[in-house]
Design an enzyme around this catalytic site. Structure first.
Site, PDB file in Angstrom:
ATOM      1  N   GLU A  38       1.359  26.630  -3.969  1.00  0.00           N
ATOM      2  CA  GLU A  38       0.361  27.028  -4.965  1.00  0.00           C
ATOM      3  C   GLU A  38       0.806  28.274  -5.731  1.00  0.00           C
ATOM      4  O   GLU A  38       0.566  28.386  -6.926  1.00  0.00           O
ATOM      5  CB  GLU A  38      -1.016  27.245  -4.317  1.00  0.00           C
ATOM      6  CG  GLU A  38      -1.693  25.964  -3.875  1.00  0.00           C
ATOM      7  CD  GLU A  38      -1.963  24.985  -5.028  1.00  0.00           C
ATOM      8  OE1 GLU A  38      -1.999  25.402  -6.188  1.00  0.00           O
ATOM      9  OE2 GLU A  38      -2.117  23.778  -4.742  1.00  0.00           O
ATOM     10  N   TYR A 121      -8.361  30.470  -8.522  1.00  0.00           N
ATOM     11  CA  TYR A 121      -7.888  29.098  -8.378  1.00  0.00           C
ATOM     12  C   TYR A 121      -7.109  28.924  -7.070  1.00  0.00           C
ATOM     13  O   TYR A 121      -7.365  28.001  -6.290  1.00  0.00           O
ATOM     14  CB  TYR A 121      -7.002  28.677  -9.574  1.00  0.00           C
ATOM     15  CG  TYR A 121      -6.191  27.476  -9.195  1.00  0.00           C
ATOM     16  CD1 TYR A 121      -6.810  26.237  -9.093  1.00  0.00           C
ATOM     17  CD2 TYR A 121      -4.851  27.589  -8.829  1.00  0.00           C
ATOM     18  CE1 TYR A 121      -6.105  25.129  -8.648  1.00  0.00           C
ATOM     19  CE2 TYR A 121      -4.141  26.493  -8.381  1.00  0.00           C
ATOM     20  CZ  TYR A 121      -4.776  25.269  -8.297  1.00  0.00           C
ATOM     21  OH  TYR A 121      -4.080  24.179  -7.828  1.00  0.00           O
ATOM     22  N   ASP A 139      -7.817  24.316 -11.737  1.00  0.00           N
ATOM     23  CA  ASP A 139      -6.636  24.593 -12.562  1.00  0.00           C
ATOM     24  C   ASP A 139      -6.805  23.837 -13.886  1.00  0.00           C
ATOM     25  O   ASP A 139      -7.859  23.229 -14.134  1.00  0.00           O
ATOM     26  CB  ASP A 139      -5.348  24.177 -11.831  1.00  0.00           C
ATOM     27  CG  ASP A 139      -5.230  22.680 -11.657  1.00  0.00           C
ATOM     28  OD1 ASP A 139      -6.233  21.965 -11.883  1.00  0.00           O
ATOM     29  OD2 ASP A 139      -4.139  22.209 -11.298  1.00  0.00           O
TER      30      ASP A 139
END
Ligand code: SF4
Length: 352
Positions: A38, A121, A139
């Site tokens: 991520e 996020y 996102d």
């Protein structure tokens, strides 16, 4: 379960992208892999991250191994991925989790956001995917799918909260991780920015934008002002024994702590150049410039080099400030130059 959620999860079970950091639908992946991927995926495409993720995990198979690595090595391994604050925060975060949390990531977005480099996020994505915590991860892919499903016509970023609320309406209690990834995959494969493949979409019957013929227009975005243009100069100082002078940039600011070819500030100094050169050496100017676009500006970098490599005796007399060092030219690939400096080096080390 909401009808749309059910369709989305069934689609995901059959069509999920096989990505190296993922576990098959229904299984929990390694939180270290989820976190690392991520962070890498912020501002970087899946295609680029795929290969770099494998390299990272091969080199640092555990969070502890990454935490114990020298920071310079992590920065060098990150070179080319851009947004280098991510690499500094990645290393800081690995150390913090290892030292103060016994190597265990927290499981809620609230606690995750206290760690370096983890924003809204990323916290939602890690909590949902690694720990099955009921959180949404908004996102750009997720925002696009939700904006279209609910035909949200208010522009981004103003509509972010509305999109989040709609996503929360769809969030399943039992499988928030699969839901987060289903949204990401739908956005990446089917509900693409241009030409969404509505005919193949499991949600077509329910999608308001598709029914209203608005799909391609959404999400709307507030028009951004054009990026400013900046200029700067880089100086290539080669030594007769095949080494080049490099330096580490200051900790704070653009490309913080990365290695670079000595350069002026990137602000003005358009040609003709009358400023000081490093060590007052005489340089010749190369005709081509390097052009590179950062998030907030376009850079045009003028390139200068010595007409001949410096004899070693003379090079030894240069009063090198802290952070400057001679580096073998044949090992330039391993020093971790950011992309803009790689472009400059490719031109500067060419034939005279
Ligand atoms: S129907 Fe079309 S616009 Fe709606 S979510 Fe599916 S691909 Fe996107």
């Amino acid at each position: 379960m909401n009808r749309m959620t059910d369709k989305m999860l069934r689609w995901y079970a059959r069509h999920a992208r096989a990505l190296p950091w993922r576990a098959p639908p229904g299984q929990r992946p390694d939180p270290y892999h989820v976190w690392l991927s991520e962070i890498m995926l912020q501002q970087t495409t899946v295609a680029t991250v795929r290969k770099r993720f494998d390299d990272f995990v091969r080199r640092w198979p555990t969070l502890r191994a990454l935490a114990e690595a020298p920071r310079e090595e992590v920065l060098a391994a990150w070179a080319g991925l851009g947004y280098y604050a991510r690499a500094r925060n990645l290393h800081k975060c690995a150390r913090e989790v290892t030292r103060t949390l016994n190597g265990q990531f927290p499981q809620t977005p609230r606690e995750l956001k206290k760690l370096p480099g983890i924003g809204d996020y990323t916290a939602g994505a890690i909590a949902a995917i690694a720990f099955n915590h009921p959180a949404v991860a908004m996102d750009t892919n997720a925002e696009r799918v939700i904006a279209r499903l609910f035909a949200v016509t208010e522009p981004l970023p103003e509509c972010k909260e509305t999109l989040r609320r709609h996503a929360e309406e769809l969030l399943p209690k039992d499988t928030p991780g699969d839901f987060a990834q289903a949204l990401m995959d739908l956005g990446a494969i089917i509900c693409t920015p241009r030409d969404p493949a509505c005919a193949l979409c499991p949600l077509m019957e329910d999608c308001k934008a598709s029914k209203q013929g608005l799909a391609e227009d959404l999400p709307r975005k507030r028009r951004k002002p054009p990026k400013p243009r900046r200029t700067g100069r880089a100086f290539w100082i080669e030594r007769a024994d095949g080494r080049v002078l490099l330096r580490r940039r200051p900790e704070k600011g653009m490309l913080g702590a990365m290695v670079e070819i000595p350069s002026t500030d990137w602000d003005g100094a358009p040609p003709p150049f009358s400023g000081e050169t490093p060590f007052r050496l005489e340089f010749e100017r190369l005709r081509p410039h390097v052009r590179h676009t950062f998030t907030h500006f376009h850079l045009k970098l003028a390139l200068h080099r010595l007409p001949e490599p410096l004899p070693i005796d003379r090079a030894r007399l240069l009063p090198l400030p802290p952070g400057w060092f001679w580096h073998p030219l044949d090992k330039l690939d391993t020093v971790g130059l950011p992309t803009v400096m790689k472009k400059a080096a490719n031109l500067l080390r060419g034939p005279r």
